[in-house]
Design a protein around this motif. Structure first.
Motif, PDB file in Angstrom:
ATOM      1  N   UNK A  37     -33.530 -68.099 -46.872  1.00  0.00           N
ATOM      2  CA  UNK A  37     -32.993 -67.612 -45.596  1.00  0.00           C
ATOM      3  C   UNK A  37     -31.471 -67.674 -45.541  1.00  0.00           C
ATOM      4  N   UNK A  98     -35.955 -75.604 -44.408  1.00  0.00           N
ATOM      5  CA  UNK A  98     -36.384 -75.377 -43.022  1.00  0.00           C
ATOM      6  C   UNK A  98     -37.754 -74.708 -42.923  1.00  0.00           C
ATOM      7  N   UNK A  99     -38.178 -74.050 -43.984  1.00  0.00           N
ATOM      8  CA  UNK A  99     -39.520 -73.445 -43.948  1.00  0.00           C
ATOM      9  C   UNK A  99     -40.597 -74.481 -43.623  1.00  0.00           C
ATOM     10  N   UNK A 101     -40.640 -76.566 -41.483  1.00  0.00           N
ATOM     11  CA  UNK A 101     -40.801 -76.746 -40.039  1.00  0.00           C
ATOM     12  C   UNK A 101     -41.768 -75.753 -39.408  1.00  0.00           C
ATOM     13  N   UNK A 102     -42.154 -74.716 -40.148  1.00  0.00           N
ATOM     14  CA  UNK A 102     -43.202 -73.817 -39.649  1.00  0.00           C
ATOM     15  C   UNK A 102     -44.369 -73.782 -40.624  1.00  0.00           C
TER      16      UNK A 102
ATOM     17  N   UNK B 343     -36.871 -73.479 -36.584  1.00  0.00           N
ATOM     18  CA  UNK B 343     -36.917 -74.271 -37.814  1.00  0.00           C
ATOM     19  C   UNK B 343     -35.533 -74.790 -38.207  1.00  0.00           C
ATOM     20  N   UNK B 347     -29.297 -69.550 -38.760  1.00  0.00           N
ATOM     21  CA  UNK B 347     -28.827 -68.206 -39.107  1.00  0.00           C
ATOM     22  C   UNK B 347     -28.349 -67.493 -37.834  1.00  0.00           C
TER      23      UNK B 347
END
Lengths: 441, 452
Positions: A37, A98-99, A101-102, B343, B347
């Motif tokens: 991301x 951060x992925x 977190x989902x 999350x 961005x």
């Protein structure tokens, strides 16, 4: 119930010790890198002890600039390839992705890192050059991750560097102390050769520094000294039966495993004593060598173990049985090991106590002690004015890794008491810049 | 269940899903296979005069891991013998009499037009599509987009065709023009039965960084291609809208073309006035099977909305596409971040801070950003870049009671004459001082780190 058959040749050994993080192919790397991301102020980068610009190198892989990706990695971490493979990424960069977190699978950062570094190592791409000779010399004691990183960084800054290494191979823990399914000797040594051939530091192998006279000679020949000695042999348990045939230290066991592969002998029944990551490696290694039953015994509860969960799970997956709240009393046997006598423990308000009358014996023909490594206190005592803390760790200035003897800098296990390769890599680089700052003053 | 059948300017088809004139319709084999898979019509790859094609022919724009977000070709009209095409067309139209088998044509002189129209009518074609669009190769010889870009020539040729043809005629337009209504109107004035659009957009999809030749490379050289695929859909939708809203064109059936791949694309084209749609790139990527997803999705949409035929919702979005000057200046949107879903990639933060209105701030602890309400202009950027489904939503915060448009202000002679006009929308927004941009002065986390 053994999950693995006894390997009798190199091919079977490699099958049992298959790489946990195999090299990605181009297509895997392309699709995996596409998922990044490009987080702002990325958590993966913050979680990396060496602060690699992870989103940048992943983007570089995705745009077909693999060499640029490798450059980004090595700019921050001289052990880039080894770290990609052996770092506990699940608790570092990938754990911070951060992925998570989902509940989306995190980026496979370690393997992407290897993809980039391995490609430049295999191609021997010219990546680095020594800086212009500044006329100064630095001695490094120990060619482990910290020592190698310090050497690489110093060479780019124009120093002449000699490393004194007690063993016959560079990279310390990386080649001697880590389970073979995490990285192969060939892969470790290829990176070492890649770095040394481009940067040109010298390594004097089989050269232990153990006396004051040697240190005095080094001090008179070099402008600064970096201590990257790591830890010593497996510490003594001071327990009855410790000298019986069949009792080995985990560090020594793993080193033998790394060097001799299928030629390492293993008993039918093995007891591993300890709850750290080295214990897990030893237990996993025993199981993969074909032991019928491997018992991992730890005196406290499973939750109290120092090992990472994934390391324990890996051991269990290899067929290891965990035995918790079992404190070893003595190793029994007659000339040879016949078993380990334990007593059950319980923890009351955080205080561990034994349960009277709960003794039991686990029969075995081999005991692997994974109860910590000896500190290098006697070596540190040889250096004038070198202060150590109450855990036998060398005290340093956190910004420069300079010790209380200004000519000496230190890093890795010598200052942290035993941590990851990546921590050593960071320390070595930091110390090199500390040395540079000090000598250029 | 909804009825998907259509009657497009007299051309009947079991459904509105047609293959565009392109490589997937190069042979009777391909078209039969497509009909067997569920396609309702096919526009045969353009027939004309003998020609020669080059190798290679296609190039693509990839985005991240996705192949062919855009696609470019330099292939010419059919290079297969006309008699083979006509023989196969005869077989296809005989075997599939209820499908919309349409002949795409491109020739030069009036005599040639007369001749080829007769031949495809004899082969059983249900309609004719005039290829005035190809922006590569044929246009250098005065055909294809050379006609599409010249409304006078276009009108003359359509008139020839209308004189000669006994079956419905569809005029296919090129998007390589400033105002699509110019050729559109020319076609309508020449009494075309229908229009189709868009043909491909003139393009260079990339350059080989070793040979410095544009893709697709032919012996070290290249030429502009015709661009299509998902990337051109917005251009196609806009041109479709321009035609469908035009007073003199809007009664003419329009076949929509341009980046259609899913049922959603199909519905969007119909909502802007198309009554059949044509697909090429999606089939070149995934094969004829993708029609299954389109058909099922269209059915479900129509059933959910209670539509019996596609004509029940044709053009339903057109009244809502207006000029900027008619937009309500009082409508007020604010971004809202769902903290449970966020999350923490941040961005949105950096997009807003670097590229929009500095309306998102980061916390001192943790990574969940928050909206600075007074600075949020409701631009959507954060919600567009957010990788989490339904995490950043745009919420309307005005009560809808006020309505002011630029047009109304102009008519009432009340357009703002100061920078601080309440109605201008920018009041109350702060912009950090320029020096705060420097890394060591910034107040966010990376600024803090830079200071260390």
């Amino acid at each position: 119930m053994a999950e693995y058959k006894r390997p009798v040749n190199e091919q079977e050994f490699n099958e049992n010790f298959k790489q946990k993080k195999p090299l990605m192919n181009d297509t895997q790397a392309f699709y995996e890198s596409s998922r990044c991301l490009f987080c702002y102020d990325a958590p993966c980068m913050e979680a990396c002890p060496t602060g690699i610009d992870i989103p940048l190198f992943i983007k570089q892989i995705n745009t077909g600039n693999t060499e640029g990706a490798a450059k980004t990695i090595y700019d921050a971490n001289w052990m880039g390839n080894a770290c990609g493979t052996i770092c506990p990424t699940g608790v570092l960069c990938e754990g911070a992705c951060v992925y998570n977190n989902q509940d989306v699978a995190p980026l496979l950062i370690g393997r992407l890192q290897n993809f980039a570094t391995k490609s430049v190592i295999d191609a021997n791409t010219k990546m680095f050059a020594a800086g212009e000779d500044n006329g100064k010399k630095v001695a490094i004691i120990g060619a482990g991750p910290a020592g190698i990183s310090c050497a690489c960084e110093l060479r780019t800054l124009g120093y002449e560097v000699d490393i004194f290494e007690a063993k016959a191979n560079p990279s310390g823990l990386t080649v001697h102390g880590i389970a073979p399914y995490k990285i192969s000797n060939e892969e470790v040594l290829a990176e070492m050769k890649f770095l040394q051939s481009q940067l040109g530091y010298n390594i004097k192998y089989n050269t232990s520094i153990t006396s004051k006279e040697q240190l005095q000679e080094i001090e008179s020949n070099y402008d600064a000294v970096f201590i990257g000695v790591g830890l010593g042999a497996t510490a003594k348990l001071n327990m009855t039966g410790e000298n019986l045939e069949g009792v080995v230290g985990a560090v020594e066991f793993i080193e033998e495993l790394r060097m001799k592969h299928a030629d390492v002998s293993i008993a039918k029944n093995v007891v591993v004593i300890g709850g750290g990551n080295t214990a897990m490696d030893a237990a996993s290694g025993s199981a993969r060598l074909g032991a019928d039953a491997v018992t991992l015994a730890y005196r406290r509860s499973k939750e109290d173990m120092g090992a990472y969960d994934f390391e324990y799970n890996l051991a269990v997956g290899a067929g290891v049985n965990g035995l918790f709240n079992a404190s070893p009393l003595e190793i029994v046997g007659n000339g040879k090991v016949e078993g380990v006598k334990f007593i059950k423990t319980e923890s009351i308000n955080g205080k561990l106590s034994t349960i009277e009358g709960s003794e039991f014996t686990v029969p075995c023909e081999m005991v692997i002690k994974a109860t910590g490594q000896a500190k290098q206190g006697s070596f540190f005592e040889l250096i004038d004015g070198l202060e150590i803390d109450n855990k036998t760790r060398v005290k340093v200035n956190k910004n420069t890794n300079q010790t209380t003897n200004p000519k000496y800098f230190a890093g890795g296990d010598a200052i942290n008491g035993g941590a990851e390769v990546v921590n050593g890599a960071y320390d070595g680089k930091l110390a090199a810049n500390g040395i540079h700052e000090w000598l250029m003053k | 269940m909804a009825d998907l059948s259509i009657n497009f300017a007299g051309i009947k088809a079991p459904n509105p899903f047609w293959l565009a004139s392109a490589p997937p319709t190069n042979s009777g084999y391909q078209i039969m296979k497509a009909y067997d898979a569920g396609w309702g019509g096919a526009v045969w790859k353009t027939l004309g005069m003998p020609t020669i094609n080059v190798s290679s022919r296609y190039g693509a724009t990839n985005y991240g891991s996705r192949r062919m977000a855009g696609f470019s070709n330099i292939e010419l009209i059919s290079d297969r013998p006309l008699e083979d095409n006509l023989r196969e067309m005869r077989e296809v139209t005989k075997r599939f009499p209820n499908h919309a088998t349409i002949a795409s044509l491109m020739v030069d002189t009036q005599a040639e037009w007369n001749d080829i129209i007769k031949q495809v009518e004899d082969a059983g074609a249900k309609g004719i599509e005039l290829n005035f669009g190809c922006p590569h190769g044929m246009c250098e010889r005065g055909m294809g987009s050379a006609v599409g870009q010249d409304p006078v020539a276009l009108k003359a040729i359509v008139e020839w065709v209308m004189d000669a043809a006994n079956i419905p005629v569809i005029t296919k337009l090129s998007p390589n023009i400033s105002h699509i209504t110019d050729p559109g109107l020319a076609a309508v004035e020449a009494k075309t039965d229908a229009i189709s659009l868009i043909n491909t957009v003139k393009s260079i999809v990339g350059i080989d960084l070793d040979t410095y030749a544009p893709y697709p490379v032919v012996d070290g050289k290249g030429t502009n291609g015709g661009y299509c695929g998902p990337a051109v859909k917005p251009i196609a939708l806009h041109m479709l809208k321009d035609l469908a809203q035009h007073q003199l064109i809007k009664g003419t059936p329009i076949s929509g073309i341009g980046g259609i791949e899913t049922w959603r694309d199909v519905v969007e084209f119909i909502l802007l006035g198309a009554t059949s749609i044509q697909v090429c790139t999606a089939v070149m990527h995934y094969g004829f099977g993708i029609v299954r997803e389109m058909e099922e999705g269209l059915h479900k949409f129509m059933d959910d909305k209670g539509y019996k035929t596609i004509y029940d919702f044709t053009g339903k979005a057109l009244p809502n596409v207006t000029e900027w000057k008619h937009l309500n200046l009082k409508s007020d949107m604010k971004a809202k971040i769902n903290e449970d879903k966020c999350i923490g990639c941040d961005v949105c933060y950096i997009a807003c801070d670097d590229a929009a209105h500095q309306a998102i701030k980061l916390p001192t602890e943790g990574r969940i950003p928050s909206i600075i309400e007074e600075n949020c202009v409701g631009c959507n950027l954060c919600s567009l870049v957010c990788p989490v489904e339904n995490c950043i939503t745009m919420e309307r915060v005005d009560d809808g009671s006020e309505h002011v448009t630029w047009d109304e202000l102009t008519l009432a002679d009340k357009i703002p004459d100061t920078w601080n006009d309440d109605r201008a929308g920018g009041k109350g927004h702060f912009v950090p001082e320029p020096m705060e941009a420097m890394a060591n002065k910034r107040k966010d986390r990376s600024g803090e780190r830079n200071k260390q």
